[in-house]
Each structure stands twice: as structure tokens, then as C-alpha cells.
Design a protein around this motif. Structure first.
Motif, PDB file in Angstrom:
ATOM      1  N   HIS A   2     -10.890   5.708  -2.555  1.00 35.02           N
ATOM      2  CA  HIS A   2     -11.867   4.639  -2.200  1.00 35.02           C
ATOM      3  C   HIS A   2     -11.608   3.830  -0.955  1.00 35.02           C
ATOM      4  O   HIS A   2     -12.375   3.412  -0.312  1.00 35.02           O
ATOM      5  CB  HIS A   2     -11.183   3.546  -3.379  1.00 35.02           C
ATOM      6  CG  HIS A   2     -12.173   2.406  -3.403  1.00 35.02           C
ATOM      7  ND1 HIS A   2     -13.641   2.513  -3.434  1.00 35.02           N
ATOM      8  CD2 HIS A   2     -11.815   1.425  -3.824  1.00 35.02           C
ATOM      9  CE1 HIS A   2     -13.865   1.348  -3.653  1.00 35.02           C
ATOM     10  NE2 HIS A   2     -12.954   0.578  -4.007  1.00 35.02           N
ATOM     11  N   GLY A   3     -10.333   3.997  -0.647  1.00 32.65           N
ATOM     12  CA  GLY A   3      -9.848   3.526   0.745  1.00 32.65           C
ATOM     13  C   GLY A   3     -10.617   4.136   1.836  1.00 32.65           C
ATOM     14  O   GLY A   3     -11.013   3.324   2.966  1.00 32.65           O
ATOM     15  N   LEU A  36      -4.687   3.302   3.428  1.00 36.50           N
ATOM     16  CA  LEU A  36      -6.012   3.095   2.955  1.00 36.50           C
ATOM     17  C   LEU A  36      -6.751   4.547   3.103  1.00 36.50           C
ATOM     18  O   LEU A  36      -7.323   4.881   1.822  1.00 36.50           O
ATOM     19  CB  LEU A  36      -6.758   2.040   3.440  1.00 36.50           C
ATOM     20  CG  LEU A  36      -6.127   0.566   3.103  1.00 36.50           C
ATOM     21  CD1 LEU A  36      -6.792  -0.220   4.096  1.00 36.50           C
ATOM     22  CD2 LEU A  36      -6.537   0.191   1.713  1.00 36.50           C
ATOM     23  N   VAL A  84     -10.057  -3.420  -0.356  1.00 27.90           N
ATOM     24  CA  VAL A  84     -11.429  -3.077  -0.119  1.00 27.90           C
ATOM     25  C   VAL A  84     -12.247  -4.496  -0.477  1.00 27.90           C
ATOM     26  O   VAL A  84     -13.089  -4.615   0.378  1.00 27.90           O
ATOM     27  CB  VAL A  84     -11.651  -1.763  -0.883  1.00 27.90           C
ATOM     28  CG1 VAL A  84     -13.184  -1.402  -0.566  1.00 27.90           C
ATOM     29  CG2 VAL A  84     -10.889  -0.629  -0.215  1.00 27.90           C
ATOM     30  N   LEU A  88       0.814  -1.214  -0.059  1.00 29.22           N
ATOM     31  CA  LEU A  88      -0.082  -0.046  -0.101  1.00 29.22           C
ATOM     32  C   LEU A  88       0.898   1.284   0.034  1.00 29.22           C
ATOM     33  O   LEU A  88       0.359   2.230  -0.247  1.00 29.22           O
ATOM     34  CB  LEU A  88      -0.876   0.032   1.196  1.00 29.22           C
ATOM     35  CG  LEU A  88      -1.941  -1.084   1.365  1.00 29.22           C
ATOM     36  CD1 LEU A  88      -2.757  -0.979   2.579  1.00 29.22           C
ATOM     37  CD2 LEU A  88      -3.233  -0.773   0.185  1.00 29.22           C
ATOM     38  N   SER A  91      -6.416   7.286   0.275  1.00 30.44           N
ATOM     39  CA  SER A  91      -6.949   7.100  -0.995  1.00 30.44           C
ATOM     40  C   SER A  91      -8.681   7.387  -0.746  1.00 30.44           C
ATOM     41  O   SER A  91      -9.135   7.071   0.166  1.00 30.44           O
ATOM     42  CB  SER A  91      -6.728   5.906  -1.732  1.00 30.44           C
ATOM     43  OG  SER A  91      -7.218   4.884  -1.097  1.00 30.44           O
ATOM     44  N   ILE A 115     -10.305  -5.160   5.834  1.00 34.22           N
ATOM     45  CA  ILE A 115     -10.264  -3.964   6.648  1.00 34.22           C
ATOM     46  C   ILE A 115     -10.673  -4.301   7.940  1.00 34.22           C
ATOM     47  O   ILE A 115     -10.165  -3.824   9.016  1.00 34.22           O
ATOM     48  CB  ILE A 115     -11.099  -2.981   5.871  1.00 34.22           C
ATOM     49  CG1 ILE A 115     -10.309  -2.396   4.689  1.00 34.22           C
ATOM     50  CG2 ILE A 115     -11.077  -1.681   7.021  1.00 34.22           C
ATOM     51  CD1 ILE A 115     -10.794  -1.332   4.031  1.00 34.22           C
ATOM     52  N   VAL A 120      -5.292  -0.752  -3.538  1.00 34.63           N
ATOM     53  CA  VAL A 120      -6.467  -0.445  -2.497  1.00 34.63           C
ATOM     54  C   VAL A 120      -7.605  -1.011  -2.964  1.00 34.63           C
ATOM     55  O   VAL A 120      -8.426  -1.453  -2.106  1.00 34.63           O
ATOM     56  CB  VAL A 120      -6.265   1.065  -2.364  1.00 34.63           C
ATOM     57  CG1 VAL A 120      -7.897   1.611  -1.911  1.00 34.63           C
ATOM     58  CG2 VAL A 120      -5.128   1.708  -2.004  1.00 34.63           C
ATOM     59  N   CYS A 121      -8.105  -0.871  -4.265  1.00 37.10           N
ATOM     60  CA  CYS A 121      -9.312  -1.532  -4.557  1.00 37.10           C
ATOM     61  C   CYS A 121      -9.278  -3.157  -4.097  1.00 37.10           C
ATOM     62  O   CYS A 121     -10.465  -3.447  -3.847  1.00 37.10           O
ATOM     63  CB  CYS A 121      -9.351  -1.345  -6.260  1.00 37.10           C
ATOM     64  SG  CYS A 121      -9.392   0.177  -6.780  1.00 37.10           S
TER      65      CYS A 121
END
Length: 517
Positions: free
Chosen positions: A131-132, A126, A98, A85, A129, A103, A94-95
């Protein structure tokens, strides 16, 4: 509209905790634009230079973390996930993390004695970002982080948890309010009152608080929390650590935006305004920019009190801003300085109008401050040239400020000198050529004030023209007529009104109050 201030980003190095297995980690800076105010806040991501052990995919790492295994094996995979990461281009990783649902496991590992710091670093990366951070928030990461931060005595873990909250707060209004709602602000303030904070942890803490101040809904910050922020951040404005001072100034700037009345009183009580006024003369651009932003936001808050105005006048706000506009080339600082002067002169103009109408509800009237304040007589000398600046936003802000100065001027001989010998007429012509309607309207109102000054002071020529009427007709009639044809609405209306006054169709052309900023 409010001027946009950009939060500076930095890269810093510091020693990792022993359990991290690193000699150094580099803080990379990743910006994410705020949805509400379009201001950029700093988000930080751990970046490392160590190689990943073998070509292991993020999906494999996540599957091994989720699998039942001894703690020592868990620690190896979590460490490898943190390294993955930390890569510069980590969007795909990251995607994958997730989507894997790992997580929740990382949040549980925050209570693990062996893996807590590595898990917290994974969560902070995470949260750096877009998305994270959504997954961290939706996975109840914030209340878990706040709880562990409250209970742990591990200084290294505290720093990593503060990092997580700072990145979540930088994401946007909704995420920041989530931090405030679940007690993140109160816990950060509690941590800040500790006597044994290391420098690295203190920097992290002030940075996180600064993000909360800039991104939160001020109505959700209690009076007690606001007092803690003002006293804590305000106290650091005299620190020898420039990084701490700059982040503290940005935090104060955030608090001053949409500032609550009790917050304004706290700024006066803790002498924060005095400290900010000293910092705007400091010869370091990032700190000057943050301090100017704080003063600007305070003047635009709508809750300026007599005590604030007295402090700003006592500490020579206008001369200091004039000096910055004279010497500085940084566009952010130039824009801030111009807006500060515009706000200050607008308050003075309003005070005079209230005094004419025998009203006493203006702070300036209340304190008897209705004459030109210190430094304003030198302001056009630095403002007028900025209307030709090659940065468009600087030209707009300078045009508004220059026009506001003309409307503020009540000395006819001084006004005539500035117009004739300090390029005032040329400045107004450039303002009328602006592509920004606010600048055009403010310039036309300035022309109306000039015409009114000639009439009300009795400076009349033989033909009955006001002292400035002939110049106005000669230099601006054609331009005003062209603007009247080109524009609609307010611009066309105000141009038509001034044209009528120049042609003698309107008797007394009293200047109207302007809130164009």
C-alpha cells in the motif's frame, strides 16, 4: 514454463548515521510476490528496538509533521514516525500515513539538512509495503529521490535513498519500470562508479540493482545501461564479500531472463559466464542457487550463441551440474540443475536433427559440437534416482531431463546399458505415472526414440522385432493404452502413435524434436 526462482531474504545489522539517534538498526526482510513472473524479491524495512515515546497515534504524528513548527520539532515527529513504521505489524500505521497525505511532506524533507535521513528511512519503510509503495510512486517520490541522490554529498543519505529505490523496484514490473524511466537505474550505476563507497552503501547498491535486473522489462534497459550492469555486477562475482557476490549473481540471473542479444555478447565480453561456472561449485547454498539460476535463464533465453556454448563446454558445465545433483539436497538447486541439463541436451538434439537435414543454423552445428558432450554419459546415474524424489517439482524436472537424455543418446549399447542396469526402464515407468502432461509426453517421445534406435542400428530379433520392441511391448503397452483412454489431445495422440508403432502399424518411428522443457 519457466522455473520459478526465489530470491533469498536476509537480516543484517549495521550502524545508523549519527542523526538517526540509534546505535543499531535491524534490516527486516518482507517478501512481496511479483505479479508478472511469480518470483519473490527481497524488500527491506528498517526495524528498531527502541520504544516509542508515549502512546502517540500515527494520525497524531502525521498531523504534527504537517503543522507549521520549528525544524527541531519536525525532526522529533519524523523520528517518531520512522520508529512507528519500523514495527513488525505496521499495516495500520502505513494506511494511516498514506491517508494523511504526509508523504509529500516527507519527500520535501529530503532536502532538509537536519531531517533528510529520517525522512528517507520513513519513505523506505513505506516502500516496503504494497500500500505504501503505491503512494510513494504516485506522490512523485521516485524522481525526487533520484534528484536528491544525484545532488547530495551525504553518504548516509545516499544509502537511505538507494534503499528507497531498491524497495520500489522490488514491488513489481510496473514500479520497477517507473524507477528505470525516471533515471533511477542510470543514477545507481553512476553511484556504483564512485571510488569511495563504503561496504554498507555498496551492499545496498548491489541489492537495489539486483532487484531492477530481476523485475524490469529488459527491453527498456538500454545497451549502455546493460553493459554497465554486466560489467559492474560481473566484476563483483570475484569479491570476498559473499553477500555482494550472491546479490550480483541474482542480478545477472535477472538480466539473463528474456536476455537481449547485446546482453549475451556483453556476458561473453566481460567473462561473466566463466565466473558463474566457477561459482556453481562453491559450497554455499544461496550462492550456488543464484549461479545456477543465471545459467538456467541464459540457456532458456533463446539467444544462446556459439561463444556461450563454447564457454560452457570448456568450463565443464555438465560434470559440475552432475556433481550438484549427486551431492545436493536443496530442492531449488536440484530443480535448477535438472532444467540446465534438459536445456543443454535439447540443444544437442536440435543440432543433430539440423545436421541430418543439412542445416547449419544451429550454434552447435556451426561449431561442430554434435557428439555427446563432456559428462553426459554419467548424467543418467544422477538423474534417474531423482525421478523418485519426494519433492514433486524435483520429480517433474528430473523426469523431463531423464527423458531428454534418452532422446539425446545416439549410442545403442550405452542406451541399452542405462536402461537395463541403471534403472532406465523403471524411470520411464515412473514418468508415465506422472501427473504432469509434459513429463508424460517427453517420456513417450523417449520410448519412440528407443524403438527407433533398435530399428536404425540393425539390432533385430528373429521375429523381425527391433532390439527393444519386445521389452517396450511387454512393459509399456498396457500403460500406454490406459493413458490413451485417460487423456485427450496431445497425450492421447502420441500414445496412440507409439502403440501403432509397437503393433507394426507404423513403419519407421523417427523421434520428433521436442521443445518440452
Amino acid at each position: 514454463p519457466r522455473h520459478i526462482f526465489t530470491m533469498p531474504t536476509t537480516q543484517r545489522k549495521f550502524k545508523a548515521c549519527p542523526s538517526a539517534g540509534l546505535e543499531k538498526r535491524t534490516r527486516g526482510a518482507a517478501k512481496l510476490r511479483k505479479n508478472e513472473h511469480q518470483r519473490q524479491l527481497e524488500k527491506k524495512r528498517h526495524t528498531v528496538t527502541e520504544p516509542v515515546e508515549g502512546p502517540v497515534s500515527p494520525r497524531t504524528i502525521c498531523e504534527n509533521i504537517k503543522a507549521t513548527a520549528p525544524p527541531s520539532i519536525h525532526g522529533r515527529w519524523i523520528s517518531q514516525l520512522r520508529t512507528t513504521l519500523s514495527a513488525e505489524d505496521n499495516h495500520e500505521a502505513v494506511c494511516t500515513v498514506v491517508q494523511s497525505g504526509v508523504i509529500g511532506f516527507l519527500i520535501n524533507f529530503l532536502t532538509s539538512e537536519e531531517d533528510c535521513c529520517e525522512a528517507a528511512m520513513c519513505l523506505s519503510n513505506l516502500a516496503a509495503s504494497e500500500h505504501g509503495v503505491e503512494a510513494v510512486v504516485e506522490g512523485s517520490g521516485v524522481p525526487a529521490v533520484v534528484l536528491v541522490l544525484r545532488q547530495t554529498n551525504n553518504d548516509n543519505l545516499k544509502e537511505e535513498l538507494i534503499w528507497v529505490l531498491g524497495n520500489v523496484a522490488a514491488d513489481g514490473r510496473q514500479s520497477c519500470d517507473h524507477v528505470v524511466t525516471f533515471g533511477g537505474l542510470e543514477e545507481l550505476l553512476t553511484q556504483g562508479r564512485a571510488q569511495n563507497l563504503g561496504q554498507s552503501t555498496q551492499r545496498q547498491l548491489v541489492w537495489a540493482l539486483s532487484n531492477i535486473c530481476q523485475n524490469s522489462d529488459k527491453e527498456k534497459i538500454s545497451e549502455a545501461a546493460s553493459d554497465g550492469l554486466v560489467s559492474g555486477l560481473g566484476g563483483l562475482l570475484v569479491s570476498d564479500d559473499l553477500e555482494l557476490v550472491t546479490d550480483s549473481a541474482w542480478g545477472i540471473a535477472g538480466l539473463c531472463e528474456q536476455c537481449q542479444p547485446f546482453c549475451v555478447a556483453q556476458l561473453v565480453q566481460h567473462e561473466v559466464i566463466d565466473k558463474l561456472l566457477r561459482l556453481i561449485s562453491f559450497n554455499w547454498a544461496p550462492l550456488q542457487t543464484a549461479s545456477l539460476a543465471a545459467v538456467h535463464n541464459l540457456l532458456q533465453s533463446g539467444n544462446v550463441t556459439p561463444e556461450v556454448l563454447q564457454a560452457l563446454e570448456r568450463l565443464s558445465l555438465v560434470p559440475k551440474v552432475n556433481q550438484i545433483l549427486r551431492d545436493c539436497t536443496n530442492p531449488d538447486q536440484l530443480k535448477s540443475g535438472c532444467v540446465i541439463l534438459t536445456e543443454w541436451m535439447s540443444l544437442l538434439t536440435q543440432a543433430r536433427e539440423h545436421q541430418k537435414q543439412n542445416q547449419s543454423n544451429s550454434p552447435l552445428v556451426t561449431n561442430g559440437v554434435t557428439s555427446p558432450l563432456t559428462g553426459l554419459n554419467q548424467t543418467p546415474i544422477v538423474l534417474f534416482p531423482l525421478v523418485s524424489n519426494h519433492f514433486n517439482q524435483v520429480k517433474i524436472k528430473a523426469g523431463l531431463a531423464a527423458s531428454q537424455w534418452i532422446q539425446c543418446c545416439s549410442n545403442c549399447s550405452q542406451l541399452e546399458d542405462m536402461l537395463e542396469h541403471k534403472k532406465g526402464w523403471v524411470t520411464l515407468e515412473k514418468c508415465l505415472d506422472s501427473h504432469d502432461n509434459r513429463v508424460i509426453v517427453c517420456a513417450v517421445q523417449a520410448l519412440k526414440h528407443i524403438l527407433s534406435m533398435g530399428e536404425t542400428t540393425g539390432l533385430m530379433q528373429d521375429e523381425g522385432d527391433s532390439a527393444f520392441g519386445e521389452v517396450l511391448r511387454e512393459r509399456f503397452a498396457d500403460k500406454l493404452a490406459a493413458l490413451h483412454l485417460k487423456h485427450e489431445g496431445g497425450v492421447a495422440e502420441i500414445c496412440s502413435e507409439l502403440l501403432g508403432a509397437l503393433e507394426g502399424e507404423v513403419g519407421n518411428c523417427e523421434p520428433k524434436s521436442s521443445d518440452m522443457r
